[in-house]
Motif scaffolding. Structure first.
Motif, PDB file in Angstrom:
ATOM      1  N   THR A  18       0.830  -1.189   0.000  1.00  7.76           N
ATOM      2  CA  THR A  18       0.000   0.000   0.000  1.00  7.76           C
ATOM      3  C   THR A  18       0.869   1.245   0.000  1.00  7.76           C
ATOM      4  OG1 THR A  18      -1.658  -1.201   1.246  1.00  7.76           O
ATOM      5  CG2 THR A  18      -1.897   1.165   1.130  1.00  7.76           C
ATOM      6  N   MET A  25      -5.122   1.972   1.839  1.00  3.76           N
ATOM      7  CA  MET A  25      -5.211   0.604   2.338  1.00  3.76           C
ATOM      8  C   MET A  25      -6.642   0.077   2.373  1.00  3.76           C
ATOM      9  SD  MET A  25      -2.694   0.495   5.586  1.00  3.76           S
ATOM     10  CE  MET A  25      -0.935   0.316   5.411  1.00  3.76           C
ATOM     11  N   LEU A  28      -7.625  -2.815   0.043  1.00  9.94           N
ATOM     12  CA  LEU A  28      -6.934  -4.053   0.423  1.00  9.94           C
ATOM     13  C   LEU A  28      -7.497  -4.626   1.713  1.00  9.94           C
ATOM     14  CD1 LEU A  28      -3.219  -3.205  -0.402  1.00  9.94           C
ATOM     15  CD2 LEU A  28      -4.660  -4.906  -1.503  1.00  9.94           C
ATOM     16  N   LEU A 122      -5.192   6.308  -5.566  1.00  9.86           N
ATOM     17  CA  LEU A 122      -5.342   5.309  -4.505  1.00  9.86           C
ATOM     18  C   LEU A 122      -6.125   5.855  -3.319  1.00  9.86           C
ATOM     19  CD1 LEU A 122      -1.796   3.671  -4.494  1.00  9.86           C
ATOM     20  CD2 LEU A 122      -3.949   2.579  -5.128  1.00  9.86           C
TER      21      LEU A 122
END
Length: 178
Positions: A18, A25, A28, A122
């Motif tokens: 990450t 994160m 995930l 992200l």
């Protein structure tokens, strides 16, 4: 299977892959903790994210501690917290040891410039997913927009935003139940 080892490995993997911090994160964590291992539900993850944001400390570590505690109390919290923090610690340690060898390298500098937009994505993707799960609508969409503008343009501390949102949510809940 050993839940301590499994939870440590899971959060170590999350920590290793990450970039961009705690918000990056979230996908995930959702995949591993909610979908794969089914340690918590999607609703519990959403609640944990809200709690982790309002607690002092590192966002990802807070989430890991809450999940670990749910699994196996204090020892579970230690296992997941170490699993989350150890990859970053090891990477930073390696960078600190070897940074002087490549700090002026044009290729490395270009790589870091290329990573920046990916990190923004992200962080953006889980933010939009959180907004969907929080069931934002035309009646409530103003809250995150006004909050972001207050922080960005006026320099209001996020702490005051969290306190105001908590009080507002409490009062709204009281109004709805009466």
């Amino acid at each position: 299977m050993n839940i301590y080892w499994d939870s440590f490995k899971t959060f170590f993997k999350i920590g290793m892959f990450t970039l961009g911090g705690g918000y990056a994160m979230i996908p995930l964590i959702e995949e591993e903790v909610v979908n794969r291992h089914q340690w918590i539900s999607k609703e519990e993850l959403l609640d944990l994210i809200a709690i982790a944001q309002s607690c002092p400390g590192v966002f990802a570590i807070n989430i890991a501690i809450f999940i670990g505690y749910k699994l196996k109390k204090e020892r579970g919290a230690v296992a997941t917290a170490l699993g989350t923090a150890l990859p970053s610690f090891l990477i930073i340690l390696a960078i600190a040891i070897f940074f002087h060898q490549f700090e002026d390298n044009r290729v490395i500098a270009a790589m870091f410039k290329g990573i920046r937009p990916a990190v923004v994505a992200l962080i953006a993707v889980p933010t939009f997913r959180l907004a969907q799960r929080a069931q934002l609508n035309w009646f409530t969409i103003w809250i995150p927009i006004v909050s972001a503008l207050l922080i960005w343009l006026l320099g209001v501390s996020p702490i005051w935003i969290i306190i105001a949102a908590g009080i507002g949510g409490f009062l709204w809940g009281k109004i709805q139940t009466s």
